[in-house]
Design a protein around this motif. Structure first.
Motif, mmCIF file in Angstrom:
data_model
loop_
_atom_site.group_PDB
_atom_site.id
_atom_site.type_symbol
_atom_site.label_atom_id
_atom_site.label_comp_id
_atom_site.label_asym_id
_atom_site.label_seq_id
_atom_site.Cartn_x
_atom_site.Cartn_y
_atom_site.Cartn_z
ATOM 1 N N HIS A 139 -58.558 -68.981 34.911
ATOM 2 C CA HIS A 139 -57.797 -70.005 34.037
ATOM 3 C C HIS A 139 -56.584 -70.813 34.905
ATOM 4 C CE1 HIS A 139 -60.169 -68.504 30.941
ATOM 5 N NE2 HIS A 139 -60.113 -67.126 31.057
ATOM 6 N N PRO A 140 -56.793 -71.483 35.764
ATOM 7 C CA PRO A 140 -55.832 -71.756 36.615
ATOM 8 C C PRO A 140 -54.858 -73.001 35.844
ATOM 9 C CG PRO A 140 -57.807 -73.348 37.193
ATOM 10 C CD PRO A 140 -58.281 -72.042 36.186
ATOM 11 N N VAL A 141 -53.544 -72.862 36.146
ATOM 12 C CA VAL A 141 -52.718 -73.473 35.389
ATOM 13 C C VAL A 141 -52.533 -75.073 36.087
ATOM 14 C CG1 VAL A 141 -50.103 -73.633 34.584
ATOM 15 C CG2 VAL A 141 -51.272 -71.406 34.698
ATOM 16 N N PRO A 142 -52.517 -76.099 35.450
ATOM 17 C CA PRO A 142 -52.636 -77.371 36.088
ATOM 18 C C PRO A 142 -51.063 -77.583 36.593
ATOM 19 C CG PRO A 142 -52.713 -77.596 33.618
ATOM 20 C CD PRO A 142 -52.966 -75.984 33.731
ATOM 21 N N PRO A 143 -51.144 -78.286 37.551
ATOM 22 C CA PRO A 143 -49.796 -78.584 38.250
ATOM 23 C C PRO A 143 -49.043 -79.456 37.023
ATOM 24 C CG PRO A 143 -51.343 -79.784 39.122
ATOM 25 C CD PRO A 143 -52.159 -78.927 38.304
ATOM 26 N N PRO A 144 -47.547 -79.218 37.242
ATOM 27 C CA PRO A 144 -46.786 -80.269 36.315
ATOM 28 C C PRO A 144 -46.847 -81.677 36.534
ATOM 29 C CG PRO A 144 -45.308 -78.956 37.709
ATOM 30 C CD PRO A 144 -46.770 -78.495 37.999
ATOM 31 N N HIS A 198 -57.773 -63.441 36.112
ATOM 32 C CA HIS A 198 -57.568 -64.186 35.147
ATOM 33 C C HIS A 198 -56.882 -65.610 35.629
ATOM 34 C CE1 HIS A 198 -56.519 -65.325 30.918
ATOM 35 N NE2 HIS A 198 -55.036 -65.651 31.614
ATOM 36 N N ALA A 199 -55.906 -65.655 36.629
ATOM 37 C CA ALA A 199 -55.513 -66.784 37.035
ATOM 38 C C ALA A 199 -56.303 -67.622 37.883
ATOM 39 C CB ALA A 199 -54.355 -66.253 38.156
ATOM 40 N N ARG A 200 -57.386 -66.876 38.383
ATOM 41 C CA ARG A 200 -58.693 -67.734 39.162
ATOM 42 C C ARG A 200 -59.410 -68.404 38.028
ATOM 43 N NH1 ARG A 200 -61.176 -68.902 43.649
ATOM 44 N NH2 ARG A 200 -63.590 -69.000 43.592
#
Length: 206
Positions: free
Chosen positions: A184-189, A180-182
């Motif tokens: 739907h990667p979380v964009p860097p702040p 799931h993390a791959r």
């Protein structure tokens, strides 16, 4: 008096003065690698629980298919039709009647439903989709329809239930979370914004 050439003596003297090649070298320690990620593809590695789930799911498919083939083979004999499957013996039927055709068709439909549930749960668990935990429980529920057949068909419940149990193990849940993390990667702040001053600088107002 030494007869050694002068150039050889000069090389020996230089080598005695020069430090060893590795003297003063800085040792570099490599960062530990994440063993849960494949180094080539970058995909999360499949834990043993996913392998067990897939093998058990497809074993359930093979079992229910083998059971319905046995039922169909025995149904060819007029005298053995009622005992070929539990559904065949619900009511008395005549050879070639529409009820017998409906019973055989029902067994075929049961096999399709049980196989589809197990295949969906096993295949998509292999691909790392977390919703297969619910799909596996649905597959177990659908597999109970195999009780309408014979003993071979009913035995498919066991491997399908084992596949569902393996999908719910913590190792499988960690595998699904990694996928799931791959996907739907979380964009860097965003970088911290500096305050923008409008107008003349204070030092020019004095």
């Amino acid at each position: 008096m030494s007869t050694e050439p002068a150039e050889h003596r000069a090389d020996d003297a230089a080598s005695a003065v020069e430090p060893a090649p590795d003297a003063g070298a800085i040792a570099v320690v490599e960062a530990p690698r994440d063993t849960s990620i494949h180094p080539v593809s970058g995909d999360p590695r499949r834990p043993w629980s996913i392998w067990v789930a897939v093998v058990a799911a497809y074993l359930g498919v093979a079992t229910v298919v083998a059971g319905v083939l046995v039922a169909f083979y025995r149904s060819k004999d007029v005298d053995l039709f009622a005992g070929a499957a539990w559904l065949n013996g619900v009511v008395e039927t005549e050879p070639g009647s529409l009820i017998r055709i409906a019973m055989v068709t029902g067994l075929f439909a049961v096999t399709l439903l049980v196989s589809a549930g197990a295949i969906i749960a096993g295949y998509y668990a292999w691909q790392g989709y977390g919703w297969t935990r619910v799909a596996a429980l649905v597959a177990v529920g659908v597999s109970l329809l195999s009780l309408l057949g014979n003993l071979w068909m009913a035995l498919s419940i066991l491997p399908i239930a084992a596949a569902a149990g393996a999908i719910w193990l913590p190792a499988s849940r960690a595998f699904f979370a990694a996928w799931h993390a791959r996907r739907h990667p979380v964009p860097p702040p965003p970088p911290a914004e500096r305050s923008i001053f409008y107008g003349p600088l204070p030092r020019y107002l004095a």
